[in-house]
Design a protein around this motif. Sequence first.
Motif, PDB file in Angstrom:
ATOM      1  N   LEU A   1       0.766  -1.210  -0.069  1.00 11.39           N
ATOM      2  CA  LEU A   1       0.101   0.074  -0.044  1.00 11.39           C
ATOM      3  C   LEU A   1       0.819   1.452  -0.038  1.00 11.39           C
ATOM      4  O   LEU A   1       0.499   2.184  -0.665  1.00 11.39           O
ATOM      5  CB  LEU A   1      -0.950  -0.054   1.214  1.00 11.39           C
ATOM      6  N   GLN A   2       2.006   1.149   0.666  1.00 10.85           N
ATOM      7  CA  GLN A   2       2.800   2.262   0.727  1.00 10.85           C
ATOM      8  C   GLN A   2       3.203   2.891  -0.629  1.00 10.85           C
ATOM      9  O   GLN A   2       3.559   3.910  -0.710  1.00 10.85           O
ATOM     10  CB  GLN A   2       4.063   1.913   1.752  1.00 10.85           C
ATOM     11  N   GLU A   3       3.655   2.081  -1.576  1.00 11.52           N
ATOM     12  CA  GLU A   3       4.250   2.520  -2.836  1.00 11.52           C
ATOM     13  C   GLU A   3       2.930   3.096  -3.685  1.00 11.52           C
ATOM     14  O   GLU A   3       3.221   3.884  -4.405  1.00 11.52           O
ATOM     15  CB  GLU A   3       4.634   1.115  -3.651  1.00 11.52           C
TER      16      GLU A   3
ATOM     17  N   ARG B   1       0.119  16.016  -6.335  1.00 14.89           N
ATOM     18  CA  ARG B   1       0.876  17.124  -5.946  1.00 14.89           C
ATOM     19  C   ARG B   1       1.909  17.461  -7.097  1.00 14.89           C
ATOM     20  O   ARG B   1       2.235  18.668  -7.094  1.00 14.89           O
ATOM     21  CB  ARG B   1       1.721  17.038  -4.827  1.00 14.89           C
ATOM     22  N   SER B   2       2.201  16.875  -8.246  1.00 15.00           N
ATOM     23  CA  SER B   2       3.029  17.118  -9.213  1.00 15.00           C
ATOM     24  C   SER B   2       4.587  17.395  -8.692  1.00 15.00           C
ATOM     25  O   SER B   2       5.006  18.586  -9.299  1.00 15.00           O
ATOM     26  CB  SER B   2       2.423  18.291 -10.112  1.00 15.00           C
ATOM     27  N   SER B   3       4.780  17.075  -7.598  1.00 15.41           N
ATOM     28  CA  SER B   3       5.967  17.390  -6.757  1.00 15.41           C
ATOM     29  C   SER B   3       6.380  16.305  -5.985  1.00 15.41           C
ATOM     30  O   SER B   3       5.580  15.815  -5.112  1.00 15.41           O
ATOM     31  CB  SER B   3       5.882  18.722  -6.053  1.00 15.41           C
ATOM     32  N   PHE B   4       7.897  15.907  -5.958  1.00 17.22           N
ATOM     33  CA  PHE B   4       8.387  14.930  -5.026  1.00 17.22           C
ATOM     34  C   PHE B   4       8.369  15.676  -3.637  1.00 17.22           C
ATOM     35  O   PHE B   4       8.336  14.950  -2.541  1.00 17.22           O
ATOM     36  CB  PHE B   4       9.829  14.508  -5.335  1.00 17.22           C
ATOM     37  N   ARG B   5       8.873  16.906  -3.706  1.00 16.29           N
ATOM     38  CA  ARG B   5       9.150  17.787  -2.423  1.00 16.29           C
ATOM     39  C   ARG B   5       7.774  17.446  -1.554  1.00 16.29           C
ATOM     40  O   ARG B   5       7.690  17.442  -0.496  1.00 16.29           O
ATOM     41  CB  ARG B   5       9.455  18.889  -2.564  1.00 16.29           C
ATOM     42  N   ALA B   6       6.683  18.153  -2.196  1.00 21.10           N
ATOM     43  CA  ALA B   6       5.253  18.261  -1.535  1.00 21.10           C
ATOM     44  C   ALA B   6       5.035  17.051  -1.098  1.00 21.10           C
ATOM     45  O   ALA B   6       4.258  16.838  -0.071  1.00 21.10           O
ATOM     46  CB  ALA B   6       4.396  18.999  -2.623  1.00 21.10           C
TER      47      ALA B   6
ATOM     48  N   PRO C   1      14.364  11.007  -0.929  1.00 23.35           N
ATOM     49  CA  PRO C   1      14.937   9.816  -1.495  1.00 23.35           C
ATOM     50  C   PRO C   1      14.209   8.366  -1.061  1.00 23.35           C
ATOM     51  O   PRO C   1      14.120   7.566  -1.818  1.00 23.35           O
ATOM     52  CB  PRO C   1      16.052   9.405  -0.608  1.00 23.35           C
ATOM     53  N   ALA C   2      13.286   8.556  -0.002  1.00 20.65           N
ATOM     54  CA  ALA C   2      12.506   7.350   0.380  1.00 20.65           C
ATOM     55  C   ALA C   2      11.273   7.380  -0.426  1.00 20.65           C
ATOM     56  O   ALA C   2      11.101   5.974  -0.792  1.00 20.65           O
ATOM     57  CB  ALA C   2      12.289   7.401   1.816  1.00 20.65           C
ATOM     58  N   LEU C   3      10.812   8.414  -0.666  1.00 21.36           N
ATOM     59  CA  LEU C   3       9.796   8.462  -1.499  1.00 21.36           C
ATOM     60  C   LEU C   3      10.185   7.890  -2.982  1.00 21.36           C
ATOM     61  O   LEU C   3       9.301   7.312  -3.692  1.00 21.36           O
ATOM     62  CB  LEU C   3       9.234   9.947  -1.564  1.00 21.36           C
TER      63      LEU C   3
ATOM     64  N   GLU D   1      10.318   4.038  -7.768  1.00 17.35           N
ATOM     65  CA  GLU D   1      11.202   3.177  -8.461  1.00 17.35           C
ATOM     66  C   GLU D   1      10.809   1.697  -8.367  1.00 17.35           C
ATOM     67  O   GLU D   1      10.594   1.052  -9.216  1.00 17.35           O
ATOM     68  CB  GLU D   1      12.509   3.353  -8.184  1.00 17.35           C
ATOM     69  N   LYS D   2      10.374   1.458  -7.158  1.00 16.00           N
ATOM     70  CA  LYS D   2      10.023  -0.088  -6.806  1.00 16.00           C
ATOM     71  C   LYS D   2       8.698  -0.604  -7.506  1.00 16.00           C
ATOM     72  O   LYS D   2       8.623  -1.503  -8.033  1.00 16.00           O
ATOM     73  CB  LYS D   2       9.814  -0.222  -5.269  1.00 16.00           C
TER      74      LYS D   2
END
Length: 302
Positions: free
Chosen positions: A8-10, A20-25, A35-37, A42-43
């Motif tokens: 579920l986390q992925e 959000r169209s943003s990794f940071r947000a 990096p964890a996100l 990627e997984k």
Amino acid sequence: MARINFDLQELQAFVAVAERSSFRAAAEDLHLSQPALSRRIEKLETILGARLLDRTTRHVALTNVGRVFLEHARAALAELESAMLGVVDLAAQLSGLVSVACVPSAAYYFLPSVLKEFAARYPRIRVRVIDEGANFVLNAVTSGRADFGINFIGTQETEVEFRSIFKEDFVLAVRNDHALATRKSVTWEDLAGERFMTVHKDSGNRLLIDAALAKGGKRAQGAFEVSHVLTLLGMVEAGLGVAAVPQLALPLTTHPTLIGIPLMKPRVSRTLGLISRHGHTLSPAASVLYGMLRDAGKAARS
């Protein structure tokens, strides 16, 4: 059949980045490091064997595969959330993001009154309002950028479900100290000597007015032309002239300066409705807001 093994986390990570169209947000929303996100995304892409997101240092966009997968991912999460909420208080637990596309004339007074009640009842749900013109709103819904929309066009679109919620007339917006302010109604012929202001000819509201006046053989000559109805109201309030606007564009309660006078001969109206994609199931959060807007439209008719 090969077993698809992701958790579920992925799925939540992908939906958060897509919305959000943003990794940071998205990382901030999920309380993760970037990096964890990225590893979760990627997984998921590795498991699916397809790229879901195109990303650069400044931009994140869904691939074609990603857009299709996003709808399924949202539906899966919504079903799971709905099942989990079956034994708890929905109002206290329901969360997520709802994107609503809305024509500005309805977004100014009608929508905020509903959103105020919605926010009080469902504080964990975030709402994104896309307030643009009628054609943009229609495209936002059909493309999936909005969960649903509030619009007055879309009845002829085969991929769109249009649910009428409110029929409104166009009224003449004037200052309360204008010579016409004491009239119970005015006709289009009455505007011959007035400084009449209008929206641009490409506007959906302008098309409705022009079509009605063409049938009646009467036309009001515009002294000013703008892009948005709300700009018209500001100009009316400044004393620059008068304008024909949808009834909902005016304040629902008494305004210190503006009033609306019924416009007759011909009477011009439009039907406002909730639009959604045919066959698309709304998330629990979106479904609740959709229902509240539908009920508010019914109340406005009565």
